[in-house]
Design a protein around this motif. Structure first.
Motif, mmCIF file in Angstrom:
data_model
loop_
_atom_site.group_PDB
_atom_site.id
_atom_site.type_symbol
_atom_site.label_atom_id
_atom_site.label_comp_id
_atom_site.label_asym_id
_atom_site.label_seq_id
_atom_site.Cartn_x
_atom_site.Cartn_y
_atom_site.Cartn_z
ATOM 1 N N LYS A 1 0.832 -1.205 0.000
ATOM 2 C CA LYS A 1 0.000 0.000 0.000
ATOM 3 C C LYS A 1 0.868 1.257 0.000
ATOM 4 C CE LYS A 1 -3.749 2.145 2.631
ATOM 5 N NZ LYS A 1 -4.574 2.049 3.862
ATOM 6 N N GLU A 2 1.922 1.233 0.817
ATOM 7 C CA GLU A 2 2.834 2.379 0.852
ATOM 8 C C GLU A 2 3.561 2.556 -0.478
ATOM 9 O OE1 GLU A 2 5.440 1.853 4.129
ATOM 10 O OE2 GLU A 2 3.927 2.341 5.647
ATOM 11 N N TYR B 1 1.557 4.517 -3.101
ATOM 12 C CA TYR B 1 1.234 5.930 -2.879
ATOM 13 C C TYR B 1 1.757 6.819 -4.019
ATOM 14 C CZ TYR B 1 -0.548 5.262 1.859
ATOM 15 O OH TYR B 1 -1.302 4.894 2.933
ATOM 16 N N HIS B 2 2.959 6.556 -4.477
ATOM 17 C CA HIS B 2 3.563 7.400 -5.523
ATOM 18 C C HIS B 2 2.791 7.261 -6.833
ATOM 19 C CE1 HIS B 2 7.110 8.614 -3.194
ATOM 20 N NE2 HIS B 2 7.126 7.368 -2.709
ATOM 21 N N ARG C 1 -0.312 6.272 -7.226
ATOM 22 C CA ARG C 1 -1.642 6.836 -7.045
ATOM 23 C C ARG C 1 -1.611 8.363 -7.128
ATOM 24 N NH1 ARG C 1 -3.938 4.480 -1.628
ATOM 25 N NH2 ARG C 1 -5.676 5.867 -2.165
ATOM 26 N N LEU C 2 -0.560 8.968 -6.561
ATOM 27 C CA LEU C 2 -0.417 10.427 -6.612
ATOM 28 C C LEU C 2 -0.216 10.906 -8.042
ATOM 29 C CD1 LEU C 2 -0.159 13.125 -5.143
ATOM 30 C CD2 LEU C 2 2.278 12.647 -4.836
ATOM 31 N N SER D 1 -3.525 10.665 -9.856
ATOM 32 C CA SER D 1 -4.448 11.695 -9.360
ATOM 33 C C SER D 1 -4.097 13.057 -9.934
ATOM 34 C CB SER D 1 -4.423 11.747 -7.832
ATOM 35 O OG SER D 1 -4.849 10.519 -7.287
ATOM 36 N N LYS E 1 -7.876 13.887 -1.850
ATOM 37 C CA LYS E 1 -7.100 12.655 -2.009
ATOM 38 C C LYS E 1 -5.627 12.966 -2.261
ATOM 39 C CE LYS E 1 -6.975 8.408 -4.756
ATOM 40 N NZ LYS E 1 -7.609 7.659 -5.871
ATOM 41 N N LEU F 1 -2.372 11.950 -0.008
ATOM 42 C CA LEU F 1 -1.231 11.188 -0.540
ATOM 43 C C LEU F 1 0.078 11.956 -0.336
ATOM 44 C CD1 LEU F 1 -2.848 9.821 -3.831
ATOM 45 C CD2 LEU F 1 -2.232 8.500 -1.811
ATOM 46 N N ASN F 2 0.035 13.284 -0.547
ATOM 47 C CA ASN F 2 1.246 14.106 -0.329
ATOM 48 C C ASN F 2 1.694 14.045 1.131
ATOM 49 O OD1 ASN F 2 1.842 15.126 -2.932
ATOM 50 N ND2 ASN F 2 0.142 16.601 -2.779
ATOM 51 N N GLU G 1 1.097 11.602 3.256
ATOM 52 C CA GLU G 1 1.631 10.266 3.529
ATOM 53 C C GLU G 1 3.041 10.103 2.978
ATOM 54 O OE1 GLU G 1 0.322 7.553 5.240
ATOM 55 O OE2 GLU G 1 -1.071 9.078 5.973
ATOM 56 N N ILE G 2 3.253 10.564 1.739
ATOM 57 C CA ILE G 2 4.592 10.443 1.124
ATOM 58 C C ILE G 2 5.603 11.282 1.889
ATOM 59 C CG2 ILE G 2 5.924 11.015 -0.957
ATOM 60 C CD1 ILE G 2 3.380 10.269 -2.558
#
Length: 1019
Positions: free
Chosen positions: A338-339, A342-343, A345-346, A349, A382, A386-387, A389-390
């Motif tokens: 999942k981690e 993140y990149h 998915r960002l 998006s 969203k 994500l930003n 989290e990253i």
């Protein structure tokens, strides 16, 4: 204690559920006629149950209504669920919520609502109204079971069916309904149980249909034959559950067999065992040996212990621990992946945001622009997430790098310190090495990341667990095989002969021994060849069975196999279920119809007749009786709005009401075989003059018994003084209820005291006890007794049990204040309202219906107010329990009065008491007048049997006198059975003092409203 409840919680819950059922089953075999004490084993109540035709009819009615309503509910509910599934989700939620309102709504509200609807449309209450009512509350149960399953149906399957040319009916019957089958079966079971068990809705909408719940509710006394029915019902349900589980196990076994066939492991253990046994036989022949048992006990114990350990290791297989580790491994891998996403998915998006901004800039449509703006707003949230989290992950990695560097420095410092130590001890070296190892592990964890490190540890632990488990099984298996060789050692069959051959002194002796040895070997070969042949045949049989099952489950040519089957072979299950179902329903329908083709409809109080009296009447006149029960006069009155009865048994004041409304037939005493003073005397004299036989039971016993004479004359005079409001007078100017009714049972309201020493002392202090000089038994002093003793005892903390009828409660206060049973105006009701409220609202005062009989029989009261017949019946139970107790317990429980209740009624010179009579009447709308008169005569012919069964005084003195000769019951409770001890001096007072309830129109309704308001606030 906490540990105990934690470990025993489930057992306690099971006990709460099943202990009452076990008690019910036990008491169904009780030989006694009560449900509060055990008197011995007997199956008589099962016979009583099967002979109780009204109860059997109510069960048949419940089954018939439940089957029809369930079938209709399942069809309607399933169709509604399928229809809702085709609508929009918003529409589904709204309609589903509306459909579930009956589940949340109180049953009594639903029942009254349905009753009003049926009345508004002019429907006659009966089977149709009952079925419609049951369908109305069953459909939501079907919906809540079918709808969730329907939501899980894969729409792609339905779309594929349409693509292949399926019609709507084919999609429903071939795809949707098979998928919904488990939920439909569940819904059917729930709907059937709810319908069969329903009481409140059936009570309001059933009309002349009495189901089993209504029958039990209206029963005056719960007798063990109801327990017999409950036991049979529990047995049927248990059998159904066992059959269902057996069928489920069979289906599961079939599925497992199919899986094993696929894997090639079907009957693998059996085949392996048979092959081992076959190999052992071949080895025995080759080595000329045989197995035998070792005689060493310790060896056998060790062998069985290892065998148990091996089975346990194979069965447990560390599954729980392995499953837990695998679950941890799955969670950690999911979190790590999942981690990593993140990149990506960002990135996606950001691209989508640019595209939406372009669409927003190019559109002129306001609605579309608003919709895109909402999407942009959600997408921006969203992206921000994500930003964050990253950024947090980058910061975490930087901090981890710094932390790892710091830990490396600590490790280097510890290594330098250890190197600097001069001749360090082993303990010092061990401490440093341990500390360095911990820091190195910590450094690895920080460098790898917490999740990565945990994942690696979990993988290693999983591998170690699996290896450990396999190693343990291998080790135990080796021990098992080695011990098996020791406990089943091979022994040469020619060993003894070989030794003798070597020691033979002559050639002839040696040759004879060799011949003997060869014969022994030949015999062994012959026996073992038979064993091998049998074993081989069994192996072939098992192989054939495997092939047969494989061909059945996975045919080599499926299309050919399907077409080869005939129509019956392919559909026999459906045919069988259909035939059995139709046969059962047809039998149930026939039973229902046969039990509802009747010639006479009788309405009576619950448990107010010996069931054999009804059966005898049906056999005598070859007719059928529809016997209905009710629990109050008001219930009977309400039922008359929706159903017609031929014969009824209302109380005196209800006779007044029904007669004044023109609902009762004026009786023709020429058709009745009974005589009352001034009522049927002319016909009696005429028949005596003509030499006809007449019923002398009343007249003869009146001459022989002063008490009986007084009782009978009192009842006649009493009923003659109960006038029918606005009634039509007869030729003699008399408009009493005897013009419309004849007595069925009669009695009065009695004050009853539990004969404990404490209560005896309490009454002595108040001077309310008298002693019979002959029997030395105590009773209440009627001449000094007042209803005010109930209020005094309640204030002094005595446990009170009162009959909950509102008119009885108010009559006690009325007699205390006005020396009158009846309250004729609203002002009089208001005058005693304070006294009633003071009494009823006390915590030590309990209001009871018919359960007061059981309560009194168990001695769970100090003072009680109950009908005299109920008191006598309860006293028989009480005395029976006292006699079974030890002498010490008996004295403390029964006081000094031999277990007889202390009872009494205020004297007529003072307040008096409520004298009631329940009466036989014929409806104005009777459909069979002649049979109604025959039924009335039949009741009087069986007056003794009725009194013995119910325990309430009969209007025929002959029946009461005969009670003494039968079992002494009347003798033991003579004064209690007689509604009141009367002398002739009281006759003149009857006209001035009305001892029975009168119909007082709106005042009665006002009284009941006030009573309901009071008890609504009682805790």
């Amino acid at each position: 204690m906490k540990k105990f409840f934690k470990g025993s919680y489930f057992a306690i819950i099971l006990a709460l559920i099943y202990v009452p059922l076990m008690v019910m089953v036990l008491f169904s075999f009780n030989s006694g006629s009560t449900t509060v004490s055990w008197t011995g084993w007997s199956g008589e109540w099962y016979t009583e149950f099967f002979n109780n035709s009204p109860f059997i009819k109510s069960i048949i009615t419940s089954l018939f209504v439940a089957v029809i309503s369930t079938a209709l509910s399942v069809v309607i509910g399933t169709m509604a669920a399928i229809g809702l599934s085709r609508s929009k989700k918003v529409t589904q939620r709204k309609w589903f919520g509306v459909a579930n309102i009956p589940l949340i709504n109180a049953d009594v509200v639903t029942a009254v609502s349905l009753m009003i609807v049926f009345l508004m449309v002019g429907m006659k209450f009966g089977l149709v109204s009952l079925i419609l009512a049951h369908v109305s509350f069953n459909v939501p149960y079907v919906l809540i079971n079918v709808m969730p399953r329907l939501r899980k149906v894969d729409q792609s399957i339905i779309e594929a069916a349409y693509d292949l040319g399926a019609k709507n009916t084919q999609v429903i019957f071939k795809i949707i309904l098979p998928i919904l089958k488990p939920s439909i079966i569940t819904a059917t079971a729930i709907a059937f149980a709810m319908s069969f068990d329903d009481f409140i809705i059936s009570y309001f909408t059933g009309g002349g249909q009495t189901n089993v719940s209504t029958f039990i509710y209206t029963a005056k006394k719960i007798k063990p034959y109801i327990f017999a029915f409950g036991t049979i019902l529990v047995g049927v349900i248990a059998l159904a559950v066992i059959i269902w589980n057996a069928f489920s196990i069979y289906k599961q076994t079939k599925i497992e067999s199919a899986q094993k066939i696929k894997e090639g492991s079907y009957k693998a253990k059996t085949m392996a065992r048979l092959n081992r046994e076959l190999d052992s036989l071949y080895k025995d022949i080759q080595t000329k040996t045989k197995r035998q048992y070792a005689l060493k006990l310790s060896l056998w114990l060790k062998y069985f212990l290892v065998k148990i350990k091996l089975r346990y290791a194979k069965s447990v297989n560390y599954d729980k621990r392995i499953a837990k580790l695998e679950w941890k491994q799955y969670k950690l891998r999911s979190e790590i992946s999942k981690e990593k996403r993140y990149h990506s998915r960002l990135k996606k998006s950001d691209k989508k945001l640019i595209l939406l901004n372009k669409q927003l800039a190019s559109t002129n449509d306001v609605k579309k622009a608003a919709k895109i703006s909402i999407q942009i707003e959600k997408l921006q949230e969203k992206i921000d997430f994500l930003n964050e989290e990253i950024e947090w992950m980058n910061d975490r990695d930087q901090l981890a790098a710094k932390k790892a560097k710091k830990i490396a420095g600590q490790i280097e410092d510890l290594q330098n310190e250890l190197a600097a130590e001069v001749e360090p001890t082993k303990k010092t070296i061990s401490w440093y090495n341990k500390k360095i190892k911990e820091l190195e592990d910590w450094k690895i964890e920080v460098e790898e990341g917490k999740n990565h490190y945990k994942l690696r540890m979990v993988v290693e632990a999983l591998k170690e667990t699996r290896t450990k488990n396999l190693d343990m099984i291998d080790s135990l298996n080796d021990q098992y095989l080695s011990l098996q060789e020791l406990v089943y050692p091979r022994v040469s069959i020619t060993k003894s002969l070989d030794k003798k051959i070597q020691k033979a002194k002559t050639i002839l002796e040696k040759q004879n021994l060799i011949i003997k040895r060869n014969n022994q070997i030949g015999k062994m070969n012959y026996v073992y060849e038979i064993k091998i042949r049998n074993k081989s045949e069994y192996i072939i049989k098992v192989e054939n069975k495997v092939n047969e099952v494989r061909e059945k489950l996975f045919p080599s040519n499926p299309e050919e196999t399907t077409h080869m089957k005939g129509f019956v072979a392919r559909t026999w299950k459906v045919f069988l279920v259909t035939i059995v179902g139709l046969g059962a329903f047809s039998g149930l329908t026939v039973a229902y119809v046969m039990n509802n083709i009747y010639d006479l409809v009788v309405a009576n109080w619950g448990e107010y007749i010996d069931p054999s009296v009804i059966s005898d009447f049906e056999k005598k006149y070859d007719v059928k009786i529809n016997y209905q029960e009710y629990d109050s006069n008001e219930t009977l009155y309400n039922k008359l709005v929706t159903f017609n009865y031929d014969v009824m048994v209302p109380s005196d004041y209800m006779v007044q009401k029904l007669a004044s409304e023109g609902q009762l037939m004026r009786l023709d005493y020429s058709k009745l075989n009974l005589y009352f003073d001034g009522v049927n005397q002319d016909r009696k004299d005429e028949e005596e003059m003509q030499g006809k036989e007449v019923d002398q039971s009343l007249i003869d016993v009146m001459k022989e018994s002063e008490i009986s004479q007084n009782a009978n004359e009192f009842l006649t005079e009493y009923e003659k003084e109960i006038k029918v409001p606005d009634g039509i007078k007869n030729d003699k100017g008399n408009n009493s209820i005897l013009e419309y009714a004849i007595p069925y049972f009669w009695g009065d309201l009695t004050i009853v005291v539990n004969p404990t020493q404490s209560n005896i002392d309490y009454l002595n202090q108040k001077g309310l006890l008298v002693e019979d000089p002959e029997t030395e038994l105590l009773s209440l002093n009627n001449s000094e007794l007042s209803w005010d003793i109930i209020w005094q005892a309640a204030r002094d903390g005595k446990n009170m049990a009162l009959n909950s009828d509102p008119k009885n409660i108010f009559s006690m206060a009325a007699q205390k204040n006005f020396q009158s049973v009846n309250l004729k105006t609203n002002e009089q009701v208001d005058a005693v309202l304070k006294d009633v409220e003071e009494l009823v609202m006390r915590k030590n005062v309990a209001l009871n219906g018919d359960e007061i009989i059981t309560k009194a029989g168990q001695g769970l009261f100090d003072f009680a107010v109950m009908y005299n017949g109920d008191a006598a019946y309860a006293n028989t139970i009480f005395r029976g329990e006292v006699e079974e107790e030890s002498e010490e317990d008996s004295l403390s429980r029964a006081g000094l009065n031999d277990g007889l209740f202390l009872f009494g009624r205020p004297n007529l010179d003072g307040e008096g008491t409520n004298v009631f009579s329940d009466n036989l009447v014929i409806s104005k709308n009777t459909s069979n007048l002649d049979l109604s008169y025959k039924f009335l005569n039949h009741i009087y012919d069986n007056a003794l049997k009725l009194t013995e069964e119910v325990g309430i005084a009969s209007p025929l003195v002959s029946a009461m006198e005969e009670m003494v000769a039968v079992d002494g019951t009347y003798e033991n409770y003579a004064n209690l059975y007689n509604p009141i001890v009367m002398d002739t001096e009281y006759y003149d007072k009857l006209k001035d003092k009305q001892l029975g309830f009168q119909y007082n129109g709106k005042t009665d309704e006002y009284l009941i409203d006030k009573y309901n308001s009071i008890i609504a606030g009682k805790n």
